[in-house]
Write a protein that holds these residues in place. Structure first.
Motif, PDB file in Angstrom:
ATOM      1  N   GLN A 111       0.806  -1.219   0.000  1.00  0.00           N
ATOM      2  CA  GLN A 111       0.000   0.000   0.000  1.00  0.00           C
ATOM      3  C   GLN A 111       0.840   1.271   0.000  1.00  0.00           C
ATOM      4  OE1 GLN A 111      -3.321  -0.141  -0.282  1.00  0.00           O
ATOM      5  NE2 GLN A 111      -3.235  -2.369  -0.303  1.00  0.00           N
ATOM      6  N   ALA A 112       2.155   1.133  -0.049  1.00  0.00           N
ATOM      7  CA  ALA A 112       3.037   2.299   0.066  1.00  0.00           C
ATOM      8  C   ALA A 112       3.028   3.154  -1.202  1.00  0.00           C
ATOM      9  CB  ALA A 112       4.454   1.844   0.371  1.00  0.00           C
ATOM     10  N   ASP A 113       3.309   4.440  -1.025  1.00  0.00           N
ATOM     11  CA  ASP A 113       3.476   5.348  -2.161  1.00  0.00           C
ATOM     12  C   ASP A 113       4.897   5.269  -2.704  1.00  0.00           C
ATOM     13  OD1 ASP A 113       0.855   6.876  -2.128  1.00  0.00           O
ATOM     14  OD2 ASP A 113       1.516   7.210  -0.070  1.00  0.00           O
ATOM     15  N   LEU A 114       5.816   4.833  -1.853  1.00  0.00           N
ATOM     16  CA  LEU A 114       7.222   4.753  -2.237  1.00  0.00           C
ATOM     17  C   LEU A 114       7.897   3.630  -1.465  1.00  0.00           C
ATOM     18  CD1 LEU A 114       9.759   6.028  -3.631  1.00  0.00           C
ATOM     19  CD2 LEU A 114      10.000   7.467  -1.594  1.00  0.00           C
ATOM     20  N   LEU A 115       8.707   2.842  -2.156  1.00  0.00           N
ATOM     21  CA  LEU A 115       9.493   1.790  -1.520  1.00  0.00           C
ATOM     22  C   LEU A 115      10.957   2.201  -1.486  1.00  0.00           C
ATOM     23  CD1 LEU A 115       8.011  -1.421  -3.232  1.00  0.00           C
ATOM     24  CD2 LEU A 115       7.377  -0.436  -1.019  1.00  0.00           C
ATOM     25  N   ILE A 116      11.609   1.926  -0.373  1.00  0.00           N
ATOM     26  CA  ILE A 116      13.056   2.104  -0.295  1.00  0.00           C
ATOM     27  C   ILE A 116      13.658   0.723  -0.091  1.00  0.00           C
ATOM     28  CG2 ILE A 116      14.981   3.171   0.925  1.00  0.00           C
ATOM     29  CD1 ILE A 116      13.076   5.332   1.865  1.00  0.00           C
ATOM     30  N   GLN A 117      14.311   0.211  -1.120  1.00  0.00           N
ATOM     31  CA  GLN A 117      14.959  -1.096  -0.985  1.00  0.00           C
ATOM     32  C   GLN A 117      16.353  -0.875  -0.399  1.00  0.00           C
ATOM     33  OE1 GLN A 117      16.376  -5.095  -3.459  1.00  0.00           O
ATOM     34  NE2 GLN A 117      14.988  -3.630  -4.443  1.00  0.00           N
ATOM     35  N   VAL A 118      16.504  -1.276   0.864  1.00  0.00           N
ATOM     36  CA  VAL A 118      17.789  -1.128   1.537  1.00  0.00           C
ATOM     37  C   VAL A 118      18.646  -2.339   1.199  1.00  0.00           C
ATOM     38  CG1 VAL A 118      18.959  -0.829   3.751  1.00  0.00           C
ATOM     39  CG2 VAL A 118      16.710   0.196   3.381  1.00  0.00           C
ATOM     40  N   ILE A 119      19.837  -2.070   0.677  1.00  0.00           N
ATOM     41  CA  ILE A 119      20.736  -3.114   0.179  1.00  0.00           C
ATOM     42  C   ILE A 119      22.069  -3.007   0.913  1.00  0.00           C
ATOM     43  CG2 ILE A 119      21.898  -3.999  -1.888  1.00  0.00           C
ATOM     44  CD1 ILE A 119      19.641  -2.085  -3.342  1.00  0.00           C
ATOM     45  N   ILE A 143       5.213   0.214  -7.930  1.00  0.00           N
ATOM     46  CA  ILE A 143       5.381   1.239  -6.905  1.00  0.00           C
ATOM     47  C   ILE A 143       6.779   1.828  -7.062  1.00  0.00           C
ATOM     48  CG2 ILE A 143       5.477   1.718  -4.418  1.00  0.00           C
ATOM     49  CD1 ILE A 143       3.570  -0.601  -3.964  1.00  0.00           C
ATOM     50  N   PRO A 144       6.905   3.157  -7.119  1.00  0.00           N
ATOM     51  CA  PRO A 144       8.232   3.768  -7.254  1.00  0.00           C
ATOM     52  C   PRO A 144       9.183   3.260  -6.177  1.00  0.00           C
ATOM     53  CG  PRO A 144       6.509   5.427  -7.459  1.00  0.00           C
ATOM     54  CD  PRO A 144       5.825   4.154  -7.011  1.00  0.00           C
ATOM     55  N   MET A 145      10.457   3.065  -6.550  1.00  0.00           N
ATOM     56  CA  MET A 145      11.419   2.502  -5.607  1.00  0.00           C
ATOM     57  C   MET A 145      12.740   3.270  -5.639  1.00  0.00           C
ATOM     58  SD  MET A 145      12.963  -1.397  -5.406  1.00  0.00           S
ATOM     59  CE  MET A 145      11.389  -2.147  -4.999  1.00  0.00           C
ATOM     60  N   ILE A 146      13.275   3.507  -4.456  1.00  0.00           N
ATOM     61  CA  ILE A 146      14.621   4.040  -4.309  1.00  0.00           C
ATOM     62  C   ILE A 146      15.531   2.880  -3.928  1.00  0.00           C
ATOM     63  CG2 ILE A 146      16.127   5.476  -2.869  1.00  0.00           C
ATOM     64  CD1 ILE A 146      13.782   7.428  -2.568  1.00  0.00           C
ATOM     65  N   TYR A 147      16.636   2.716  -4.637  1.00  0.00           N
ATOM     66  CA  TYR A 147      17.617   1.678  -4.317  1.00  0.00           C
ATOM     67  C   TYR A 147      18.675   2.307  -3.410  1.00  0.00           C
ATOM     68  CZ  TYR A 147      15.434  -1.122  -7.948  1.00  0.00           C
ATOM     69  OH  TYR A 147      14.522  -1.837  -8.698  1.00  0.00           O
TER      70      TYR A 147
END
Length: 418
Positions: A281-289, A315-319
């Motif tokens: 349900q998020a507007d933005l995902l942050i994939q922590v690597i 869903i937009p994602m920040i890597y």
């Protein structure tokens, strides 16, 4: 407990990686890995998984290294478990059962405990009376202890039959459904308030909780709002949601979700689907690597495959490549939807927040408004909810330049002065 880990290499591109991970999982369950054994086979042997000679080699190794447990890198059939126990005289634990054990020892909230119990019972159903060791003869019922030998009180052997287990699963699912209803109501309320949401996702122990805590600290949240963090696999299974308030009046909800791992048991993915709704349900995902890990690409692939399995798409994602302080990477650096950073560095978290704001609030609008003095309540709204860059006092009212959310822009459209 002294433990041998073993696996079959059948042209898997990431086999070495999964074996390293298996050793880490064993350590996370308080097991002592004394020996690693591998075999190259195109397909596992139906009856014993390993070839007969390799099974005998495992038995010999167990005597040399005084091992009591064999952990296998794949999910085994009941027949394979039973036959391997007979040949090796060891207790057999497959990868799925090991991960289930770790989840059982980490569960803290009622919801997490219910999810783990359901997953373990689903795993157990086809494995009733698999062998003399009866390694799963005590199913956790709220067990919060650690290690393979600490199962907690649970179902007795006489109760372990298909009918009873299926009924137990049904009852647990009903109980879990009631809990998830509350979460759904909370999410609906947040959507009603139009608070944007950001979910931290990624591999276990990549630094999601540390990142969340540093964001909380930088934005002035109380110490009591911090989430549990520890340098270990699956340190927490519970989704934590915190409200983040920025200096420019922007606000969003940040959630820290359960970590992933390769070959994450299907039973667990299914059971934790409700928990992972925060990501869906998020507007933005942050994939922590873990940017310092040589297997970062495999970790990204695992995370994205798991997200796809639970229906998280588009869903937009920040890597976010974390732990740059443990690598040779320059940090903090942001480019496009990627950032290289260290969750322990203030400058890194500041840059990450800027990246979040840029992506999350890109629908915000900057306008100039002329608000009559007798409509001061609208100025109050701007002061509470908007980032004001300029304000003047004219004969006809307040002249205000501000960045506003779409909803507020609609409310103030009558006062546009552009």
């Amino acid at each position: 407990m002294n433990t041998i880990i073993a696996g079959i290499e059948n042209n898997q591109a990431n086999f070495d990686y999964t074996m390293e991970e298996l050793a880490a999982l064993a350590s996370a369950d308080n097991l002592t890995v004394v020996k690693e054994i591998r075999q190259k086979l195109e397909q596992p042997v139906a009856a014993t998984y390993f070839g007969k000679g390799k099974a005998e080699e495992i038995k010999t190794a167990s005597e040399i290294y005084d091992a009591q447990l064999l952990v296998v890198n794949d999910e085994l059939t009941p027949t394979q478990i039973r036959n391997l126990e007979t040949i090796t005289n060891l207790t057999i634990l497959d990868r799925t059962a090991l991960i289930l054990e770790i989840f059982a020892s980490r569960a803290r909230t009622k919801e997490a405990k219910l999810q783990v119990q359901i997953a373990k019972l689903q795993y157990q159903l086809p494995r009733l009376q698999t062998g003399k060791k009866d390694q799963l003869d005590q199913q956790t019922a709220g067990n919060a202890g650690g290690g393979y030998t600490n199962r907690g009180a649970g179902e007795t052997k006489l109760e372990l039959n298909r009918r009873v287990i299926q009924k137990r699963i049904s009852n647990l699912r009903k109980e879990l459904k009631e809990l998830t209803k509350n979460h759904a109501v909370q999410r609906q309320q947040r959507q009603k308030n139009q608070l944007k949401t950001v979910a931290l996702v990624g591999y276990t122990n990549a630094g999601k909780s540390t990142t969340m805590n540093q964001i909380l600290a930088l934005t002035g949240a109380k110490q009591s709002k911090q989430v549990f963090e520890k340098d270990m696999l699956f340190a927490t299974l519970d989704t934590a949601v915190r409200k983040i308030s920025l200096d420019d009046k922007k606000e969003f909800l940040l959630s820290d979700t359960v970590g992933f791992v390769s070959k994450l048991p299907h039973q667990l993915v299914k059971s934790f689907r409700a928990t992972l709704e925060e990501a869906a349900q998020a507007d933005l995902l942050i994939q922590v690597i873990d940017g310092a890990d040589e297997h970062a690409k495999e970790m990204i692939a695992t995370t994205e495959a798991t997200l796809k399995e639970i229906g998280v798409t588009d869903i937009p994602m920040i890597y976010a490549y974390n732990k740059a302080d443990k690598s040779q990477l320059t940090y903090p650096v942001a480019e496009g939807n990627q950032i290289t950073y260290s969750a322990r560095q203030v400058e890194s978290i500041e840059l990450l927040l800027e990246l979040i704001k840029k992506e999350l609030f890109k629908d915000y609008e900057e306008h100039t408004y002329l608000i009559p003095y007798d409509q001061g309540r609208y100025l109050d709204l701007l002061n509470q909810q908007a980032s004001i860059s300029k304000q003047d006092y004219l004969e006809t009212g307040y002249l205000v330049k501000a960045e506003v959310a779409p909803k507020l822009a609609g409310q103030l459209a009558q006062f546009l002065s552009e």
